[in-house]
Design a protein around this motif. Structure first.
Motif, PDB file in Angstrom:
ATOM      1  N   PRO A 378       0.738  -1.171  -0.188  1.00 56.97           N
ATOM      2  CA  PRO A 378      -0.054  -0.112   0.035  1.00 56.97           C
ATOM      3  C   PRO A 378       1.070   1.222   0.080  1.00 56.97           C
ATOM      4  O   PRO A 378       0.230   2.288  -0.484  1.00 56.97           O
ATOM      5  CB  PRO A 378      -0.904  -0.192   1.456  1.00 56.97           C
ATOM      6  CG  PRO A 378      -0.815  -1.619   1.405  1.00 56.97           C
ATOM      7  CD  PRO A 378       0.413  -2.362   0.913  1.00 56.97           C
ATOM      8  N   ASP A 381       1.067   3.073  -3.205  1.00 56.11           N
ATOM      9  CA  ASP A 381       0.019   4.292  -3.757  1.00 56.11           C
ATOM     10  C   ASP A 381       0.421   5.653  -2.898  1.00 56.11           C
ATOM     11  O   ASP A 381       0.251   6.597  -3.582  1.00 56.11           O
ATOM     12  CB  ASP A 381      -1.312   3.741  -3.530  1.00 56.11           C
ATOM     13  CG  ASP A 381      -2.289   4.823  -3.449  1.00 56.11           C
ATOM     14  OD1 ASP A 381      -2.612   5.010  -4.676  1.00 56.11           O
ATOM     15  OD2 ASP A 381      -3.007   5.580  -2.466  1.00 56.11           O
ATOM     16  N   ASN A 404      -3.781  -0.584  -7.768  1.00 54.83           N
ATOM     17  CA  ASN A 404      -3.865  -1.080  -6.423  1.00 54.83           C
ATOM     18  C   ASN A 404      -5.297  -1.281  -5.898  1.00 54.83           C
ATOM     19  O   ASN A 404      -5.610  -0.478  -4.833  1.00 54.83           O
ATOM     20  CB  ASN A 404      -3.080  -0.224  -5.607  1.00 54.83           C
ATOM     21  CG  ASN A 404      -1.578  -0.386  -6.073  1.00 54.83           C
ATOM     22  OD1 ASN A 404      -0.857  -1.339  -6.104  1.00 54.83           O
ATOM     23  ND2 ASN A 404      -0.783   0.811  -6.380  1.00 54.83           N
ATOM     24  N   ALA A 436      -3.393   1.894   3.062  1.00 54.10           N
ATOM     25  CA  ALA A 436      -4.414   0.988   2.667  1.00 54.10           C
ATOM     26  C   ALA A 436      -5.695   1.659   2.920  1.00 54.10           C
ATOM     27  O   ALA A 436      -6.748   1.724   2.164  1.00 54.10           O
ATOM     28  CB  ALA A 436      -4.468  -0.392   3.016  1.00 54.10           C
ATOM     29  N   HIS A 439      -6.378   5.174   0.950  1.00 55.60           N
ATOM     30  CA  HIS A 439      -5.816   4.918  -0.480  1.00 55.60           C
ATOM     31  C   HIS A 439      -6.215   6.578  -1.212  1.00 55.60           C
ATOM     32  O   HIS A 439      -7.050   7.245  -0.750  1.00 55.60           O
ATOM     33  CB  HIS A 439      -6.327   3.931  -1.038  1.00 55.60           C
ATOM     34  CG  HIS A 439      -5.745   3.611  -2.533  1.00 55.60           C
ATOM     35  ND1 HIS A 439      -5.649   4.282  -3.502  1.00 55.60           N
ATOM     36  CD2 HIS A 439      -5.254   2.238  -2.730  1.00 55.60           C
ATOM     37  CE1 HIS A 439      -5.230   3.466  -4.265  1.00 55.60           C
ATOM     38  NE2 HIS A 439      -4.975   2.022  -4.157  1.00 55.60           N
ATOM     39  N   HIS A 444     -10.634   2.746  -3.605  1.00 55.44           N
ATOM     40  CA  HIS A 444      -9.779   1.529  -3.509  1.00 55.44           C
ATOM     41  C   HIS A 444      -9.607   1.340  -2.085  1.00 55.44           C
ATOM     42  O   HIS A 444      -8.929   0.432  -1.618  1.00 55.44           O
ATOM     43  CB  HIS A 444      -8.646   1.702  -4.142  1.00 55.44           C
ATOM     44  CG  HIS A 444      -8.700   1.702  -5.648  1.00 55.44           C
ATOM     45  ND1 HIS A 444      -9.702   1.049  -6.235  1.00 55.44           N
ATOM     46  CD2 HIS A 444      -7.834   2.377  -6.722  1.00 55.44           C
ATOM     47  CE1 HIS A 444      -9.684   1.190  -7.748  1.00 55.44           C
ATOM     48  NE2 HIS A 444      -8.573   1.962  -7.816  1.00 55.44           N
ATOM     49  N   ARG A 445     -10.302   2.185  -1.154  1.00 56.08           N
ATOM     50  CA  ARG A 445     -10.058   2.089   0.166  1.00 56.08           C
ATOM     51  C   ARG A 445     -10.556   0.928   1.052  1.00 56.08           C
ATOM     52  O   ARG A 445     -11.667   0.449   0.674  1.00 56.08           O
ATOM     53  CB  ARG A 445     -10.297   3.446   1.019  1.00 56.08           C
ATOM     54  CG  ARG A 445      -9.536   4.510   0.533  1.00 56.08           C
ATOM     55  CD  ARG A 445     -10.225   5.650   1.113  1.00 56.08           C
ATOM     56  NE  ARG A 445      -9.310   7.110   0.764  1.00 56.08           N
ATOM     57  CZ  ARG A 445      -9.560   8.145   0.932  1.00 56.08           C
ATOM     58  NH1 ARG A 445     -10.868   8.508   1.637  1.00 56.08           N
ATOM     59  NH2 ARG A 445      -8.882   9.237   0.596  1.00 56.08           N
TER      60      ARG A 445
END
Length: 538
Positions: A378, A381, A404, A436, A439, A444-445
């Motif tokens: 992570p 990102d 990602n 993560a 994000h 995408h979180r």
């Protein structure tokens, strides 16, 4: 004096993050395993049998982290030597190189972390600039993604026929085979003492951060068999994190070397492609800032042969694949191996894909179908995502926003194992969980709880150790004790899952990782019942 491993330790007066009891405040450890979790009141029954009673004073106890992708020697060299990660310009980097090499040295000097996309000059140093700054020293500098590097003339002279290698540049960074050649030459000049000191630095730093296990991703193009053997031996004899080795070499030779070294898999950094920053990740369409699609190191047929060989040998296969075309090659190859040996037999091995950044809906579904574990980072990102990051520069905004996709991976049922790829990004487990959960692309979180699981239990599951990485009776006693802020049940978007400190939720809390909040401090790290780190003053 070495701590006994058959001791009984009672921890009480804190918060124990355990699915066995979401309200647990105490835990009993017998030898290498957790024997009980529960309340302080019930813990009194164990006080007389404990060799040690630890008053947690409100601290949080969690499973120790697992970093599922590291390069220990290179990380240690960055920790103790020349690290250009924070340098804000080419001029600043050249000044740091000059200072580092000013004292002169025998052999080859090494450094890491330059990233021209962060510099106002927006270019790497020329060979003449590098030679001048290094004062004639033989110097190797890996780019932040470790998929290209700089080498002074003195180091280049140590590599026969370098100019004939793919990826050679007479004046700029080296990629592909040329980069691998100068990297091998540089690492070959490390003395055993230098290697040991670097590896010890990594193990110590990991323990300080509450990391109880590391997956070392070694291979002939990233380190050496001698390097991996030395690391595994050092970890076995030194109190610290456990180390599980992967050897990234193709085919029967790779399988045999992995077995000889005691590696758990013939994979890790077995390169199907390179990296986005170095323009070597393999894409279906051209990069936005150059007119090619990157580099393909392996075909689907080669992937299939390797997966079949590993499956037959009872070893995990694993592949480095970042670009969408590289990931397609992996998926096609694993499916072909399943057609040859039986899909369920191949799926049972939980073969791995490292990085897996540019997934598509089709490859997301294929990962779930084939039982592939995604070993992801992570912090990539956090470092290169967002509207102004390197991803947008390389791919354009639309493609960059697809990278990602952790939430989609979890929805598809893909097992996640989090890591750092240190020294590409630093060892920083809570920072990884935060990256993560927050994000740079909101869709995408994932929740802090899901991210924490991927960075603890996920690393054990990637090894097939399904019972570990969680604080329940019978699991290994690898845990960390944290000084932290208030505990919350946290999602990155409170419209989705909210923030709560209500114990009636029955969900154990974790630290508030909202950006700007301080990260927890590790007070103690314990690996299989043995204390491997205590914070100063503890």
């Amino acid at each position: 004096m070495t701590e006994r491993t058959d001791r009984t330790v009672l921890l009480r007066g804190g918060n124990v993050y355990s699915p066995a009891d979401p309200f647990a405040t105490a835990m009993l450890v017998e030898g290498e395993h957790i024997a009980w979790v529960g309340s302080d009141g019930a813990a009194e029954a164990y006080a007389d049998v404990a060799d040690e009673i630890v008053d947690l004073q409100g601290a949080l106890v969690t499973p120790a982290f697992v970093d599922a992708h590291v390069h220990a020697t290179s990380t240690g060299l960055a920790l103790t030597g020349l690290d250009l990660t924070a340098d804000a310009s080419l001029a600043e980097a050249l000044a740091a190189i000059a200072e580092f090499t000013a004292g002169g040295a025998d052999g080859v000097l090494l450094g890491h972390g330059w990233d021209e996309t962060r510099w106002p000059e927006h270019r790497a140093p020329s060979l003449a600039e590098l030679d001048a700054a290094a004062g004639g020293a033989a110097l190797y500098l890996s780019r932040t993604d470790v998929h290209s590097g700089l080498a002074t003339s003195a180091l280049r002279a140590l590599v026969p026929a370098l100019a004939d290698c793919a990826g050679y540049s007479a004046d700029g960074p080296l990629t592909q085979d040329a980069h691998h050649a100068v990297r091998r030459a540089a690492l070959a000049h490390l003395t055993p003492a230098q290697r040991r000191d670097a590896q010890l630095a990594t193990l110590r730093r990991a323990a300080e951060l509450g990391i109880g296990a590391l997956h070392e991703c070694a291979g002939p193009d990233i380190s050496s068999a001698e390097d991996l053997a030395a690391l595994l031996a050092l970890a076995a004899e030194t109190p610290g994190p456990e180390v599980f080795g992967y050897w990234g070499e193709l085919g029967a030779a790779g399988v045999e070397t992995a077995k000889r070294l005691g590696a758990v898999g013939a994979g890790g950094d077995l390169f199907v492609d390179g990296a986005l920053g170095s323009h070597t990740a393999c894409l279906h369409e051209d990069y936005a800032d150059t007119d090619h699609t990157g580099v393909a190191y392996l075909t689907a047929e080669q992937v299939a042969e390797h997966v079949a060989a590993c499956t037959e040998a009872g070893l995990q296969a694993g592949f480095h694949a970042i670009g969408d075309a590289a990931i397609t090659a992996v998926v096609d190859g694993v499916r072909a191996a399943g057609d040859q040996l039986g899909a369920e037999r191949v799926k049972a091995m939980r073969h791995r894909v490292e990085h897996a950044e540019a997934l598509t809906p089709e490859t997301l579904a294929a990962f779930a179908e084939l039982g592939l574990t995604a070993s992801v980072q992570p912090a990539f990102d956090a470092a290169w995502g967002g509207p102004d990051g390197m991803y947008v520069e390389r791919l354009g905004a639309d493609r960059a926003a697809q990278l990602n996709p952790f939430a989609a991976m979890l929805r598809a049922g893909i097992p996640l194992a989090f890591g750092s790829d240190a020294p590409v990004t630093p060892l920083d487990p809570w920072g990884t969980v935060r990256a993560a959960a927050f994000h740079r692309t909101p869709e995408h979180r994932i929740s802090v709880r899901a991210a924490f699981t991927a960075h603890t239990r996920g690393g054990h599951r990637a090894l097939g150790h399904d019972a570990d990485g969680v604080l329940v009776p019978g699991a290994i006693a690898s845990y960390a004790v944290w000084a932290t802020t208030d505990l919350v049940v946290q999602a990155p978007d409170n419209r989705i899952a909210g923030w709560s400190t209500d114990p009636r939720s029955g969900t154990p809390g974790l630290p508030d990782l909202t950006p700007g909040e301080p990260l927890p401090t590790c007070l103690r790290t314990v690996v299989r019942g043995r204390t491997v780190h205590t914070h100063q003053g503890q």
